[in-house]
Design a protein around this motif. Structure first.
Motif, PDB file in Angstrom:
ATOM      1  N   THR A 184       0.959  -1.134  -0.065  1.00  0.00           N
ATOM      2  CA  THR A 184       0.036  -0.089  -0.080  1.00  0.00           C
ATOM      3  C   THR A 184       0.970   1.294  -0.003  1.00  0.00           C
ATOM      4  O   THR A 184       0.322   2.299  -0.562  1.00  0.00           O
ATOM      5  N   ALA A 185       2.152   1.060   0.536  1.00  0.00           N
ATOM      6  CA  ALA A 185       2.979   2.333   0.730  1.00  0.00           C
ATOM      7  C   ALA A 185       3.715   2.554  -0.376  1.00  0.00           C
ATOM      8  O   ALA A 185       4.596   3.326  -0.368  1.00  0.00           O
ATOM      9  N   LEU A 186       3.863   1.736  -1.355  1.00  0.00           N
ATOM     10  CA  LEU A 186       4.829   1.888  -2.352  1.00  0.00           C
ATOM     11  C   LEU A 186       4.585   2.973  -3.605  1.00  0.00           C
ATOM     12  O   LEU A 186       3.502   3.173  -3.819  1.00  0.00           O
ATOM     13  N   GLY A 187       5.809   3.351  -4.084  1.00  0.00           N
ATOM     14  CA  GLY A 187       5.710   4.141  -5.307  1.00  0.00           C
ATOM     15  C   GLY A 187       5.598   3.295  -6.439  1.00  0.00           C
ATOM     16  O   GLY A 187       5.556   2.128  -6.305  1.00  0.00           O
ATOM     17  N   SER A 188       5.636   3.928  -7.618  1.00  0.00           N
ATOM     18  CA  SER A 188       5.070   3.260  -8.859  1.00  0.00           C
ATOM     19  C   SER A 188       6.190   2.310  -9.185  1.00  0.00           C
ATOM     20  O   SER A 188       5.752   1.156  -9.661  1.00  0.00           O
TER      21      SER A 188
END
Lengths: 261, 271
Positions: A67-71
């Motif tokens: 959920t917290a990841l960047g693209s």
């Protein structure tokens, strides 16, 4: 290990599709997700690989908080989550082989994928998987030339070639006839066992779910209302999930010995 | 609303009484406008010119036949120029139309607020001006000749191709795109695997359809000096060389028929 912590999704329309779903699925466990239409089953699995952006809460796969990841991180995490769709979602105008190899896109650079120059080991694995699901001779056919059951097998190959640790399966049998449905379910479950994969399978057919999975989670209006073994699905439970109905016939044990995958 | 009760029976009509009256009114206004226009045109027509229409047509037809067949040897080059203008013009237009279409489609544009309106403006502005007018402008900018015609055809075709293409992009099946995204593919890979295969039939259809239109449009560009067979037509008309004119018209007809035949075949093969 997949852990969902307070996963919530409120759509722009104000509809609360998921509220505070907390689940934990150990490696290798196959879970059926049941519930009436609109209960949030599709939303739940789409929130895990973030095809739908969850409003709050977290999904953690193998200690990575997806959920917290960047693209860029998200693309990497998605490689570990194979997805299988209700309407197969093959790219109709590409060949079976291209569809299977598209499961490797997360690992292959743009130019290689543009010119279909996949590494030999990916090609080998694609042939191996197609052979495993019995579609080796279909490799060069266009996807839209296949039957429903065959397409779903190609979809399974595309998910597995990602080398995932989790399968997200959205209504895999909803467009298939009863026999093909069983074959596909059996294939998915067998492959999960072979590879030690965890899987979440959205499914409408309660009897089919009971036949194949180790655990059933019941969703109603976005809330988990049941979590237990397939044999714990008593009529009262189904009434709680779906509403009043005569459930005795649905949960009758069905023999299945006369079929081959 | 269209339902009412009469003697305890439910009566149903397609429209309410008001809606029905408005429709009748609209038809009446339309009819009145049509009759008025008819009268205006009639009043402004020099009817005495019509008295000998038959004779004039017969006279020109008489002068124009037989076509000056020997003149055909001089038409090879203009026909070739015309086909070149149409073909190259279509190719350049497509090269420019593809990015414009992706920027204009709601589901692929990077920004609906800034980029999309610009792309739509490009589409509208290139489409709204006729290629003959583009050619007039370009002849005065780059000078008379094939280049002016080529650029005119290209510009005119951008909007047409981009509009049809972006509509095709907006109609793609999103689940196939989701499936590619779910594999961890990058946005460019999603485009190549999820979107491009889905719009290929539309793209090919648009390309040959526009090529077909451009053959017809490029035949007249010569009238304003932008090269091709229109140039030959213009010079023959100027000296009232009717047999040559009739031959040129025949050649144009043949070229257009062949163009339509080819594009129908290609479209049939793709779709």
């Amino acid at each position: 290990m997949l852990e969902l912590q307070g996963l919530t999704k409120v759509y722009n329309t104000g509809d609360k599709a998921l509220s505070d779903v907390t689940l934990s699925i150990p490696d290798g466990q196959v879970v059926a997700l049941i519930g009436p239409s609109g209960a949030g089953k599709s939303t739940l699995i789409r929130c895990i690989n973030r095809l739908v952006q969850p409003t709050s809460g977290s999904a953690t796969l193998d200690d990575v908080n997806v959920t917290a990841l960047g693209s860029a991180g998200l693309r990497k995490a998605r490689r570990k989550m194979g997805m299988i769709f209700q309407e197969y979602a093959l790219v109709e105008r590409l060949t079976v082989m291209e569809n299977v190899l598209s499961g490797r896109l997360g690992y292959v650079g743009f130019w290689r994928s543009l010119f279909r120059k996949f590494p030999q080991k990916d090609v080998d694995e694609a042939y191996r998987l197609l052979d495993r699901v019995g579609l080796l001779e279909m490799a060069d056919k266009r996807a839209d030339a296949l039957s429903g059951g065959q397409r779903q097998r190609v979809g399974i190959c595309r998910a597995l070639i990602q080398d995932p640790s989790l399968l997200l399966v959205d209504e895999p049998t909803a467009s298939l006839d009863p026999k093909t449905s069983r074959q596909i379910m059996r294939l998915i479950v067998e492959l999960c066992t072979e590879r030690g994969l965890a899987a979440i399978i959205n499914i409408h057919d309660v009897a089919l779910a009971q036949m194949f999975v180790q655990r059933v989670v019941g969703l109603k209006l976005g809330v988990v209302v049941f979590d237990g073994g397939p044999d714990d699905l008593l009529p009262e439970v189904l009434t709680d999930i779906y509403g009043e109905e005569d459930w005795e016939a649905t949960i009758e044990k069905v023999d299945d010995e006369d079929e081959e995958v | 609303m269209p339902m009412s009760e009469k003697n305890g029976q439910k009566v149903w009509q397609v429209r309410t009484t008001n809606a029905q009256l408005i429709r009748w009114g609209a038809w009446l206004v339309g009819l009145a406008a049509f009759l008025y226009s008819w009268k205006e045109i009639s009043d402004n027509t020099l009817w005495f010119m019509m008295d000998n229409v038959g004779e004039v047509v017969a006279d020109i037809a008489g002068r124009a036949t037989p076509p000056a067949w020997s003149f055909i040897t001089e038409l090879g080059r203009p026909v070739w120029d015309t086909l070149a203008i149409a073909t190259l013009g279509t190719i350049f237009a497509l090269i420019m139309a593809v990015p414009v279409a992706f920027l204009a489609a709601r589901n692929t544009t990077p920004s609906r607020i800034f980029v999309r309106p610009i792309a739509l403006l490009v589409i509208v502005s290139t489409r709204s001006v006729n290629s003959l007018i583009w050619a007039l402008l370009l002849v005065s900018i780059v000078g008379p000749g094939v280049l002016a015609g080529l650029i005119a055809i290209s510009i005119r075709s951008i909007g047409f191709c981009a509009k049809l293409l972006y509509e095709a992009i907006e109609e793609i099946n999103v689940v196939q795109v989701e499936a590619i995204k779910a594999t961890g593919a990058s946005p460019m890979q999603v485009m190549v695997y999820g979107i491009v295969p889905q719009i290929m039939p539309a793209f090919a259809g648009i390309a040959v359809f526009r090529w077909d239109i451009n053959i017809r449009e490029s035949t007249v560009l010569g009238l304003v000096g932008a090269g091709g067979i229109g140039l030959a037509l213009q010079s023959s008309l100027n000296v009232l060389a009717w047999p040559k004119v009739s031959l040129i018209l025949l050649v144009i007809l043949v070229a257009v028929v062949i163009g339509e035949w080819v594009s129908a075949k290609v479209r049939g093969a793709i779709i």
